[in-house]
Design a protein around this motif. Structure first.
Motif, PDB file in Angstrom:
ATOM      1  N   LEU A   1      -4.519  -4.346   0.551  1.00 47.21           N
ATOM      2  CA  LEU A   1      -3.247  -4.607  -0.104  1.00 47.21           C
ATOM      3  C   LEU A   1      -2.263  -5.249   0.854  1.00 47.21           C
ATOM      4  O   LEU A   1      -2.014  -4.690   1.904  1.00 47.21           O
ATOM      5  CB  LEU A   1      -2.656  -3.285  -0.589  1.00 47.21           C
TER       6      LEU A   1
ATOM      7  N   LEU B   1      -6.377   4.676  -1.918  1.00 48.68           N
ATOM      8  CA  LEU B   1      -5.535   4.004  -0.936  1.00 48.68           C
ATOM      9  C   LEU B   1      -5.682   4.616   0.444  1.00 48.68           C
ATOM     10  O   LEU B   1      -5.513   3.944   1.449  1.00 48.68           O
ATOM     11  CB  LEU B   1      -4.062   4.051  -1.366  1.00 48.68           C
TER      12      LEU B   1
ATOM     13  N   LEU C   1       4.144   5.779  -5.331  1.00 47.21           N
ATOM     14  CA  LEU C   1       4.166   5.860  -6.798  1.00 47.21           C
ATOM     15  C   LEU C   1       3.185   6.914  -7.289  1.00 47.21           C
ATOM     16  O   LEU C   1       3.512   7.768  -8.115  1.00 47.21           O
ATOM     17  CB  LEU C   1       3.808   4.488  -7.389  1.00 47.21           C
ATOM     18  N   GLY C   2       1.965   6.861  -6.747  1.00 46.21           N
ATOM     19  CA  GLY C   2       0.945   7.830  -7.150  1.00 46.21           C
ATOM     20  C   GLY C   2       1.365   9.253  -6.829  1.00 46.21           C
ATOM     21  O   GLY C   2       1.238  10.159  -7.658  1.00 46.21           O
TER      22      GLY C   2
ATOM     23  N   LEU D   1      -5.829   6.928  -7.446  1.00 42.66           N
ATOM     24  CA  LEU D   1      -5.072   5.913  -6.721  1.00 42.66           C
ATOM     25  C   LEU D   1      -4.794   6.347  -5.291  1.00 42.66           C
ATOM     26  O   LEU D   1      -5.055   5.619  -4.330  1.00 42.66           O
ATOM     27  CB  LEU D   1      -3.738   5.655  -7.439  1.00 42.66           C
ATOM     28  N   VAL D   2      -4.255   7.568  -5.163  1.00 40.07           N
ATOM     29  CA  VAL D   2      -3.884   8.026  -3.833  1.00 40.07           C
ATOM     30  C   VAL D   2      -5.109   8.149  -2.938  1.00 40.07           C
ATOM     31  O   VAL D   2      -5.112   7.709  -1.787  1.00 40.07           O
ATOM     32  CB  VAL D   2      -3.126   9.374  -3.911  1.00 40.07           C
TER      33      VAL D   2
ATOM     34  N   PHE E   1      -1.280 -10.855  -9.248  1.00 42.09           N
ATOM     35  CA  PHE E   1      -1.154 -10.230  -7.949  1.00 42.09           C
ATOM     36  C   PHE E   1      -2.017 -10.924  -6.917  1.00 42.09           C
ATOM     37  O   PHE E   1      -1.599 -11.186  -5.791  1.00 42.09           O
ATOM     38  CB  PHE E   1      -1.535  -8.745  -8.066  1.00 42.09           C
TER      39      PHE E   1
ATOM     40  N   PHE F   1       5.988  -5.664 -11.625  1.00 42.74           N
ATOM     41  CA  PHE F   1       6.393  -4.389 -12.186  1.00 42.74           C
ATOM     42  C   PHE F   1       6.668  -4.495 -13.674  1.00 42.74           C
ATOM     43  O   PHE F   1       6.641  -3.507 -14.390  1.00 42.74           O
ATOM     44  CB  PHE F   1       7.668  -3.913 -11.479  1.00 42.74           C
TER      45      PHE F   1
ATOM     46  N   MET G   1       2.578   1.774  -3.328  1.00 35.99           N
ATOM     47  CA  MET G   1       1.687   2.283  -4.366  1.00 35.99           C
ATOM     48  C   MET G   1       1.342   3.745  -4.165  1.00 35.99           C
ATOM     49  O   MET G   1       1.273   4.531  -5.112  1.00 35.99           O
ATOM     50  CB  MET G   1       0.406   1.453  -4.417  1.00 35.99           C
ATOM     51  N   ILE G   2       1.140   4.136  -2.901  1.00 31.97           N
ATOM     52  CA  ILE G   2       0.861   5.545  -2.635  1.00 31.97           C
ATOM     53  C   ILE G   2       2.057   6.383  -3.054  1.00 31.97           C
ATOM     54  O   ILE G   2       1.913   7.457  -3.658  1.00 31.97           O
ATOM     55  CB  ILE G   2       0.556   5.796  -1.139  1.00 31.97           C
TER      56      ILE G   2
ATOM     57  N   THR H   1       0.836  -1.202   0.000  1.00 26.60           N
ATOM     58  CA  THR H   1       0.000   0.000   0.000  1.00 26.60           C
ATOM     59  C   THR H   1       0.868   1.247   0.000  1.00 26.60           C
ATOM     60  O   THR H   1       0.672   2.168  -0.799  1.00 26.60           O
ATOM     61  CB  THR H   1      -0.915   0.046   1.239  1.00 26.60           C
TER      62      THR H   1
ATOM     63  N   PHE I   1      -3.800   8.839 -11.077  1.00 25.90           N
ATOM     64  CA  PHE I   1      -2.964   8.768  -9.876  1.00 25.90           C
ATOM     65  C   PHE I   1      -3.623   9.448  -8.704  1.00 25.90           C
ATOM     66  O   PHE I   1      -3.464   9.033  -7.553  1.00 25.90           O
ATOM     67  CB  PHE I   1      -1.587   9.368 -10.161  1.00 25.90           C
TER      68      PHE I   1
ATOM     69  N   LEU J   1       3.393  -8.010  -7.184  1.00 22.53           N
ATOM     70  CA  LEU J   1       2.994  -6.889  -7.999  1.00 22.53           C
ATOM     71  C   LEU J   1       4.001  -6.831  -9.142  1.00 22.53           C
ATOM     72  O   LEU J   1       5.111  -6.347  -8.975  1.00 22.53           O
ATOM     73  CB  LEU J   1       3.030  -5.605  -7.173  1.00 22.53           C
TER      74      LEU J   1
ATOM     75  N   GLU K   1       4.043  10.541  -9.230  1.00 28.11           N
ATOM     76  CA  GLU K   1       3.501  10.945 -10.524  1.00 28.11           C
ATOM     77  C   GLU K   1       2.776  12.273 -10.430  1.00 28.11           C
ATOM     78  O   GLU K   1       2.901  13.130 -11.298  1.00 28.11           O
ATOM     79  CB  GLU K   1       2.531   9.870 -11.043  1.00 28.11           C
ATOM     80  N   LEU K   2       2.033  12.438  -9.342  1.00 29.31           N
ATOM     81  CA  LEU K   2       1.279  13.680  -9.173  1.00 29.31           C
ATOM     82  C   LEU K   2       2.210  14.879  -9.042  1.00 29.31           C
ATOM     83  O   LEU K   2       2.016  15.909  -9.692  1.00 29.31           O
ATOM     84  CB  LEU K   2       0.384  13.598  -7.931  1.00 29.31           C
TER      85      LEU K   2
ATOM     86  N   PRO L   1       2.525   2.415 -14.845  1.00 26.28           N
ATOM     87  CA  PRO L   1       1.888   2.951 -13.650  1.00 26.28           C
ATOM     88  C   PRO L   1       0.365   2.933 -13.719  1.00 26.28           C
ATOM     89  O   PRO L   1      -0.296   2.659 -12.714  1.00 26.28           O
ATOM     90  CB  PRO L   1       2.423   4.387 -13.582  1.00 26.28           C
TER      91      PRO L   1
ATOM     92  N   PHE M   1      -1.128  -0.334 -12.684  1.00 27.11           N
ATOM     93  CA  PHE M   1      -1.153  -0.510 -11.236  1.00 27.11           C
ATOM     94  C   PHE M   1      -2.346   0.194 -10.627  1.00 27.11           C
ATOM     95  O   PHE M   1      -2.991  -0.310  -9.711  1.00 27.11           O
ATOM     96  CB  PHE M   1       0.115   0.051 -10.594  1.00 27.11           C
TER      97      PHE M   1
END
Lengths: 254, 420, 310
Positions: free
Chosen positions: C310, C297, B141-142, C293-294, C29, C37, B138-139, B135, C290, C35, B145-146, C223, C226
């Protein structure tokens, strides 16, 4: 008289499955209380409820008359309740000494300090030594925890549990998987380590139970069917029925 | 009964051991840094050395959360970049002499970087550090990108594609360093590298540092010694961001320009590789990794076009066969020599080394021939005067033979070890 | 109106493409906890293999062979690489696939060159299917939608109606138990990894000629895949489907909206002159996934339809 630990109408369900059903129990300060029951009765769930890893579906858990159910686990720990785990839950990448040292940090007011050197603190060193000595681990102090033999890992587990000086100690099957000599040593350690403290212990070894406990509660299918002194439990018909074929009957233990 | 005052000192390492294991390496490191300029290095050498210093601090900061904290982040360059950008702006404020900045020496800009990185860590880390593991990865990564995308939207802070540039030869000259000539910048870099290393090392000796390790080991247990693992992770994250920003500040002064590329996934991936190849379970691991990889990036790219391919192979080899990294290999080697049968150990080691070199030879020949063939310019690989094109038998012999021999030799060496 | 129609058409076809790509990753997954990549790298391999095969034979042969080839590569990677690393934990597996992605990209550069290759839509499908509002919608995109739906149906059939599928579904959530029941779990893992990679390869084959086929394909798509898997939730192909379509629509609609922040939030005083005000919704389109995504999560870590976190 205030109880050290008090469970009132405790219920825990996971979806439709009710694991703990209306459990109520009062444990006096300094009492040594054992919980026994067949496998799957919900003993671990009960421990998780008391120590804060699970939140009750209903009912309360109180520590020294203060309601602790619903608090996060570390808050409960800070209030003076500590527990061990059935599967050794130690810091595997650290030495024995470092393990115990981490255990004493909070009680000595170290907090989340990043400005102090951990090595130069006398109080931390002394307390760590005390705990190691109490648990007979001093000669293994610099061994990495992952390399310890099983019985010593269990001893370390207990050491970390008592390191913080908690008043209420929960031990989850501390002698699981031990030989007779190891068990005897463990019982001795438990007795010394929990002197003057309140102890709640889950065990399957009847010899240990009858040796240590002041009172015993029997948990079957999430309900307590009996709470009594050891002799009372021995003679209790409902208990014998529940244990038929599951465990050695108390009088058959040497 | 035992004498408490005497006995707990028996548990802690002796003063001599402490000096040898802790103080001495730092002294040696500082001494090396001090001695380097006396050998009269070239400009190229200085350039690489400066990049190494920056990367050392950056990689060590990354290991604060990965090795000591157990958190895998794909966006650590964000803190490097934000810290660096802040330092860059501060450099321009110093030049303009605005307000108190007129009195701040450029020399201390890395501290501004630290502040920027730590602040970013505090803000971004707050929602990120609630969970660990995938988790968190992944955060990160996000978020990376942001922020990278945002870097192109806010030109006033990030300067768009050209970035923000500045001039370090301004303001008060600390230690009489004008920071103009490259050998003066060396002292700047060396100073902050040592400060960074000592700072992060000292951190591991604090309660928070130890708790961070404990949380990585067993977050559930940490709860039952009275600490909130989320809070531990969050605090460490702030420090890691701060030290990354410190490296950013160093880079700002060194290069006098900062572009949004510094925040992208590429440097984030690179610092991950640096730390992991170096060895995340040792404090010095990332230092080794930073030095090796900076060297590869600068020098190897002069020798071969395919240096990224070699990097990929190196990384995978480490992940598969040497998860403790270069530090693990080095320390394992010295441990083996001090062990039961040093002669035999050394023999096996040399065998393995020979095997690896053979495999490497085969790989290099294959890759170099392929690259030249793929480019289509008719170039041919000509090492040591040999003419190796894709059709000649010699080429394929030089690929297959060493590869096979190498694999056999390393297998043999490992069997020796198992059979013992 | 035309924005909506085109947004819908493009969004759905792109979403289905994303689903092709992410369904494989979801399978991998969920079952193996890895995961991958390098998943987008297999996507890239699919495009490149298709290019090569199309070059010497035809697109239609490539349609069947390229995904199989990619699947085989995946199976080999699992058998000789991933399995060995598995013992060192999830982080090591993730790092392995991370390094693998690097490696595949570099190898592709060596074999095929650093610039884009001319992988083109087959002539048979290279026409405009229909015209709406003066713009044409390519037949090839319809073909993509068709293949994606066929794949979806095939996957559903495999999982819900065959015995193998039943075992795979069980292994998706309880791999240990399935092992105890006597099934060869390592073989299942290898097969699933191979199938997952083959699906990615299929997606690459389909997409490579719409979008550009160059070595940077993997890094661009990676990305986002994911995001789909995480937003959809683990263990849930339905979730991955939902998330793919959602993100496909989100991006394609946003691209069509030229409103700036100043237009939208003018009432709090944002003007076109300020930096924040001049940001347009369409420029945000690439990063909306993204953001999703954030947010997901933070507020709902198990994703839209996942059961575990996760």
């Amino acid at each position: 008289m205030t109880s050290a630990l008090s469970l009132k109408g405790l219920n825990k369900s996971f979806g439709p499955a009710s694991i703990i059903n209306d459990v109520s129990l009062d444990i006096a300060p300094g009492e040594r209380h054992a919980i026994i029951g067949p496998n799957g009765a919900g003993k671990s769930t009960l421990f998780n409820l008391i120590s804060g890893l699970y939140t009750p579906t209903s009912g309360t858990v109180s520590l020294n008359d203060e309601v602790i159910s619903g608090l996060p686990a570390h808050e409960i720990n800070k209030k003076g309740l500590s527990r061990s785990f059935q599967v050794s839950n130690i810091f595997t990448n650290m030495t024995v000494r470092e393990n115990v040292r981490c255990g004493v940090l909070h009680s000595l007011g170290q907090g989340y300090a990043f400005w102090k050197n951990i090595g130069s603190n006398k109080a931390v060193q002394e307390k760590t030594w005390e705990v190691l000595e109490h648990c007979a681990l001093t000669d293994k102090a610099n061994v990495p925890a992952a390399l310890l033999p099983y019985a010593d890992q269990r001893a370390l587990e207990i050491a970390i549990t008592i390191a913080g000086g908690a008043d209420v100690i929960l031990l989850d099957e501390p002698t699981a998987g031990m030989s007779n000599t190891e068990t005897a040593r463990a019982v001795d350690l438990i007795r010394r380590a929990t002197e003057g403290k309140t102890l709640l212990i889950v065990e399957h070894d009847m010899g240990v139970i009858f040796d240590l406990a002041d009172r015993i509660s029997v948990l079957v299918y999430g309900e307590i069917i009996a709470t009594d002194k050891p002799e009372g439990i021995r003679g209790n018909a409902a208990v014998r029925e529940a244990y038929l074929g599951d465990e050695a009957l108390p009088e058959e233990v040497a | 009964m035992s004498d408490t005052t005497q006995t707990f000192q028996n548990l802690a390492p002796s003063a001599g051991a402490k000096f040898r294991q802790r103080t001495l390496p730092i002294l040696i490191f500082a001494a090396i840094l001090f001695a380097i300029p006396m050998t009269g290095p070239s400009r190229t050498f200085y350039t690489i050395a400066h990049q190494m210093g920056i990367n050392i601090v950056f990689a060590l900061s990354y290991n604060m959360i990965l090795g000591k904290g157990g958190l895998l982040s794909f966006g650590h360059a964000v803190y490097f970049g934000l810290g660096g950008y802040l330092a860059m702006h501060a450099m321009n404020w110093i030049e303009a002499g605005s307000g108190i900045w007129g009195a701040v020496p450029v020399f201390f800009l890395p501290l501004v970087g630290f502040a920027g990185g730590a602040l970013a860590g505090a803000i971004i880390g707050w929602p990120s550090c609630r969970k660990a593991g995938t988790t968190f990865a992944m955060i990160s990564l996000g978020v990376a990108e942001l922020i990278f995308a945002a870097a192109f939207m806010f030109d006033s802070f990030f300067g768009g594609e050209q970035g923000i540039s500045g001039d370090r030869m301004n303001g008060y000259e600390m230690f009489n360093l004008s920071l103009g000539p490259i050998d003066e910048v060396y002292w700047f870099i060396a100073f902050w590298t040592v400060v960074g290393v000592i700072g992060m090392w000292a951190f591991t000796r604090t309660p928070l540092g130890k708790l961070s390790e404990a949380t990585r080991d067993n977050a559930q247990r940490v709860q039952f010694i009275g600490y909130n693992p989320q809070r531990v992770r969050y605090l460490v994250f702030i420090f890691a961001g701060g030290f990354a920003g410190l490296a950013g500040g160093m880079a700002a002064v060194n290069y006098e320009i900062f572009t949004p590329d510094a925040l992208s996934l590429v440097p984030s991936g690179f610092v991950l590789i640096m730390a992991y190849v170096g060895g995340i379970t040792y404090f010095v691991g990332p230092i080794f990794g930073a030095i090796l990889l900076t060297y590869m990036q600068s020098m190897l790219s002069d020798f071969t076009e395919a240096w990224l391919l070699y990097l990929g192979v190196l990384f995978i080899a480490i992940v598969m066969f040497a998860p403790r990294g270069i530090a693990g290999i080095v320390f394992g080697f010295f441990d083996g020599l001090r062990g039961d049968n040093p002669g035999r150990f050394l023999g096996r080691w040399l065998m393995r080394l020979a095997g690896i070199l053979l495999m490497l030879t085969g790989l290099i020949v294959l890759v170099e021939i392929s690259v030249r063939w793929s480019n289509g310019y008719g170039e041919v690989y000509e090492p040591f005067g040999l003419h190796l094109d894709i059709t000649s038998v010699l080429s394929w012999v030089l690929v297959i033979l060493p590869a096979v021999a190498g694999v056999w030799l390393t297998r043999f060496a490992s069997k020796e070890e198992d059979g013992q | 109106m035309e924005t909506i129609v085109f947004g819908l058409l493009n969004g759905v076809s792109y979403g289905l493409l994303l689903f092709m790509l992410s369904s494989g990753l979801t399978l991998i997954f969920s079952m193996m906890g890895v995961l991958n990549f390098a998943h987008a790298s297999f996507y890239m391999l699919g495009a490149y293999f298709a290019f090569t095969i199309t070059g010497s034979t035809s697109f239609w042969i490539a349609l069947f062979i390229a995904p199989v080839l990619v699947g085989l590569v995946g199976a080999v990677v699992e058998r000789y690489g991933l399995r060995k690393v598995h013992a060192n934990g999830h982080v090591a597996e993730l790092l392995f696939t991370f390094g693998l992605a690097y490696l595949i990209e570099e190898v592709v550069k060596i074999i095929y060159g650093k610039t884009a290759v001319d992988y083109r839509v087959p002539d048979l499908l290279n026409f405009a299917a229909f015209e709406i509002y003066g713009a044409t919608f390519p037949a090839y995109r319809i073909f993509v939608i068709f293949i994606a739906i066929a794949m979806l149906v095939g996957l559903w059939f495999l999982l819900k109606r065959t015995r193998a599928g039943l075992i795979i579904q069980a292994a998706l959530t309880h791999p240990h138990m399935v092992g105890h029941l006597g099934h060869n779990v390592p073989f299942i893992f290898m097969t699933v990894f191979g199938i997952g990679c083959a699906l990615a390869g299929l997606a690459g084959l389909m997409a490579g000629n719409i979008f550009v086929t160059d070595p940077a394909m993997a890094v661009q798509m990676g990305p986002i895949v994911f995001v789909v898997v995480v937003v959809g939730g683990i263990g849930s192909l339905e979730g991955a489907f939902l998330a793919s379509i959602l993100i496909g629509l989100l991006q394609n609609f946003a691209v069509g909206i030229n409103a700036s922040f100043a237009d939208l939030f003018g009432f709090i005083g944002l003007t076109e002159m300020s930096e924040v005000g001049s940001i347009t919704v369409s420029s945000l389109a690439p990063v909306l996934p993204f953001l999703l995504l954030v947010l997901m999560l933070i507020f709902r870590p198990q994703g839209l339809m996942g059961e575990q976190e996760l």
